[in-house]
Structure formats: structure tokens, C-alpha cells
Design a protein around this motif. Structure first.
Motif: not given
Length: 458
Positions: A126, A129, A131, A292-295, A437-440, A443
Motif C-alpha cells: 500500500q 501504491r 495509499n 471522498e476517500k475512505y481512510t 486509503e482502502i476500497d472496501n 474486506e
């Protein structure tokens, strides 16, 4: 549901609570019993070492009472930041306690375990990337800090807990969790607004600390409705006031109007506090604003060495008057005596209570008024043996240091303990305090469901 009732027994699982207060809370027929079990307040040792800062028997006592009552009411028990720091060993430690309770009490329990510890390889990926960003005021994360960490956890939001609730479990043990989440997740799942749900969780996670007089070892009830929540301490000696609840809303916050958490912010600009009787307060107007971003917040710790301390005191006014120069000279003596040892291999500290032992260089009062001083000599080194050596030399050097005007020659310090040098072992340092920052958000925190139980052995 028109309302949801949440019973918060204590500020930290293991801090205890009066049975009278808890039983009074049960009469309200709560929908959940929830408790925060951890904090970073006790420092990095517990995260890094995998140990709990709360006592096992104390945690077992609290959990046994909570789980037995919840089974009778057919409601769930939710525990956030299990084991004190919420890593894998902390979660396992708390799970073992629940298993013991189930076997001892003859209870069949379905338990949800939510992991919050991340493998370093995942965090490195991460990082590569892009993130991960710093959480002000820390510096950007360095790859070496990830590699040197002994444990990295992330604060989960309500989403993993809601997923666990969907499985109709008896007990949820969550790893590192944003403090309000175990109180708020069932309410959000039931359709209540996130803003007031999380705000109520913010108060309940400290239980009766928000009351007057406050206590971290007593119960609080929260009653959440569609546009407000009501707080009531369950000990008749306590009361909630507009001031006590508003003050606790400001607790652990850098911005009085915003409370940052996973995925968004609790906006408190329109929050109102209303005294509805002499013991209860109603709160309304809090909103949740999604980012806007899930952190999520990452917390990491690394081992930096081993510690030995020596605790002493002095009552000599001549020594007290010269304490700063004496400490400086003793430090120099240690440096000269161990000139063959690299300076980066050890650290030497003095904490002087009665002068500036609490605030150190930030202490605003320059005039020393104490008739006695408490002195802690602390050596941190790459090995326990080296820490022992540095502390031992420094203690003896200060004990017999010849300062100007010294009258007695028997020794300058009084030691309350024998042995005078105390080996405290591994030393850890927080080295990651960053946002990932994570997408899900589900998970990222794996869920495991287990069945536990056994025969009552009488």
C-alpha cells in the motif's frame, strides 16, 4: 425501531463497575451491551509486545457478568479493541477468556472475531501504491519504519461490525476499532443516522466519565432516537449535565467542531445539549459527513531497546538548588566512563518530580518550590545488560557526587526499593500514525465466526 438502548458498563473492559449500577441498566431492557476494551493511552509497549494493559482476571470478571446478562436478554455483547491494543495476540487473548467463561458457565456462544492487524507485506504494498499519507503532525511514512514495526493495526469503522451483526452472533470481539463503533454499529444497522449514532458512541465509550462526578468504572445508558439521544448515568450518585456531556464531546479532539473517523467526520456545528431533568441530557443535531476517500488510521510500534530504571529521592536543599547542574555533570561522567560505547547504543534520562517531572521542558514555572525531589534515572540501550550497566553507574555516580556546599558524605539519595535498579525489559516506540486509503472497509478486516461452549463444572 423507534429507539435503541445501549448499556455501557465501564470505560475500559477490566476497569470494573458496580453490580447495582449494571443491574439498574438491565431493567431498561437494553438492545445491546457494548464496551471499549483498549486505548493507545498506556503507550506503545502493549501494541508492540502483544500484551494487554488490563488485568486478565479483571477482564474476565467484567465479561462474565456482561455475557450472562446478555444471554438472558437475548442481546449481543460487543467489545471494541479487544485485549487493549487490538492486534492478533490481543484478540486471541480476549477470545480465550470468552471460551473459559462459556465453559465455566455452561453457555453455548456464537462469537465473531474481527481481525485488525495488517501484515507488513500488505502495508509495504500500500505504501508503494501511494495509499498511505501522514496524519498531521507526523512526517510522511518511511519504508524502513514499516519494516521495523513489530505490529501494525488499523482502526476499523462500523462496517465490519455490522457484517458480524448480520450473522446473529452472541459476542463480537473486534480488534483495533474506532472507539464509538461498537456502540454505533447496531444503531446504524437498524436505520438510525450515523451522526448521532457515532456521537452517542463517542460519549458511551467512556461510560460514566461524562457524568458529574465522573468515573471510568461505572455504567451509562444511551437511548438513541431518530434525531437525538439521551444519556443517563446508572449510579444515582451521578448525573449528566449539559456541561459534563458537552465537555466530554470535546474530549480527545483537536477541532471542537469535527470528530474525524473512518470514512468521514462527525460534524458538531449544529449540536445542541438540553437538560431534560436533573440527571439526564438530550443531544441532537450531530451529522456525519462522508469523505471522498475512505481512510482508516494505522497504528504501529517498533522495539527500540531495553530499559532499566532507578527510583530515588533527595531532601537536601543544597542539592535541590543545584539539581540541573548536578544532572548535567553526572550525564557527562557516564559519557566519559563509557567512551568505548557508541553514543547511539544507549540513552540516559532523568525525570525530576517536584520540579518538572510531568511536563519536562514545557513546564512554565521556573522557580523550584519543593522541599524534596523524586528522581528517576532511566537508561535505554540495545541490550538489557547495557541498560543495567548504564543505570547502575549513573545511580552510583549521583549517589556520591560531590556538589558545592555538600555537608554529608554518606550519600545524596534515598532509595525506596531494594534492589535499587529495576529492569523493565523491552521498550517500544510508536512509529506509525498514518492514514491508509482502502476500497472496501469490510474486506480489510477479516471476520471469523466460532462456536464456543461447554458443560458447567459446578
Amino acid at each position: 425501531m423507534e429507539e435503541i438502548r445501549v448499556l455501557a458498563p465501564t470505560a475500559i473492559l477490566g476497569y470494573g463497575f458496580p453490580l447495582e449500577s449494571f443491574n439498574r441498566g438491565l431493567k431498561y431492557k437494553p438492545d445491546i451491551i457494548a464496551v471499549d476494551a483498549g486505548s493507545t493511552d498506556p503507550g506503545p509497549y502493549y501494541l508492540g509486545s502483544g500484551n494487554s494493559f488490563t488485568d486478565r482476571e479483571a477482564v474476565k470478571r467484567d465479561l462474565r457478568i456482561m455475557i450472562k446478562a446478555a444471554k438472558e436478554l437475548n442481546i449481543p455483547v460487543l467489545v471494541g479493541t479487544a485485549g487493549g491494543s487490538g492486534g492478533r495476540p490481543h484478540l486471541e487473548w480476549c477470545k480465550d477468556i470468552v471460551v473459559e467463561i462459556a465453559q465455566k458457565e455452561g453457555l453455548n456462544l456464537t462469537v465473531a472475531l474481527i481481525n485488525a492487524e495488517f501484515d507488513k507485506d500488505y502495508i509495504v504494498d500500500q505504501y508503494n501504491r501511494g495509499n498511505i499519507e501522514p496524519l498531521y503532525p507526523v512526517a510522511p511514512l518511511d519504508l524502513n519504519e514499516i519494516i521495523s514495526s513489530t505490529r501494525i493495526v488499523g482502526q476499523m469503522g462500523i462496517e465490519p461490525i455490522i457484517k458480524a451483526l448480520d450473522r446473529e452472533v452472541d459476542v463480537i470481539l473486534a480488534g483495533r476499532a474506532y472507539d464509538p463503533t461498537v456502540f454505533a454499529a447496531p444503531a446504524v444497522k437498524a436505520g438510525f443516522p450515523e451522526g448521532i449514532s457515532l456521537h452517542m458512541g463517542k460519549i458511551l465509550e467512556c461510560a460514566s466519565i461524562a457524568a458529574d462526578p465522573g468515573s471510568g468504572s461505572d455504567c451509562m445508558l444511551g437511548i438513541l432516537r431518530k434525531d437525538s439521544f439521551i444519556l443517563e448515568p446508572l449510579n444515582k450518585k451521578r448525573k449528566c449535565t449539559e456541561t459534563s456531556v458537552a465537555a466530554h464531546t470535546l474530549y480527545e479532539k483537536s477541532n471542537p467542531y469535527e470528530l474525524l473517523g473512518p470514512g468521514g467526520i462527525i460534524d458538531l456545528r449544529e449540536t445542541k445539549f438540553k437538560q431534560i431533568d436533573n440527571r439526564r441530557v438530550e443531544v441532537k443535531g450531530s451529522r456525519f459527513v462522508k469523505n471522498e476517500k475512505y481512510t482508516i488510521k494505522l497504528e504501529g510500534a517498533k522495539m527500540i531497546g531495553y530499559r532499566t530504571i532507578s527510583i530515588a529521592g533527595t531532601r537536601d536543599p543544597i542539592m535541590i538548588e543545584q539539581i540541573d547542574s548536578i544532572i548535567a555533570d553526572v550525564k557527562e561522567m557516564a559519557k566519559e566512563n563509557f567512551a568505548n560505547i557508541k553514543v547511539e547504543d544507549y540513552q540516559l534520562f532523568f525525570r525530576v518530580y517536584g520540579k518538572n517531572g510531568v511536563m519536562g521542558d514545557l513546564e512554565p514555572k521556573s522557580k523550584l518550590l519543593s522541599h524534596e525531589l523524586g528522581i528517576i534515572i532511566e537508561a535505554i540501550a540495545l541490550t538489557q545488560e547495557l541498560a543495567n550497566t548504564i543505570c547502575s553507574f549513573t545511580r552510583s555516580a549521583m549517589l556520591h557526587y560531590g556538589y558545592d556546599g555538600r555537608i554529608a558524605t554518606a550519600g545524596n539519595l534515598a532509595f525506596p526499593y531494594s534492589p535499587s535498579d529495576i529492569k523493565t525489559g523491552e521498550v517500544y516506540q510508536f512509529n506509525i500514525n498514518h492514514l491508509l486509503e482502502i476500497d472496501n472497509p469490510v474486506e480489510a478486516f477479516p471476520l471469523e465466526i466460532i462456536k464456543v461452549g461447554g458443560e458447567n463444572d459446578g
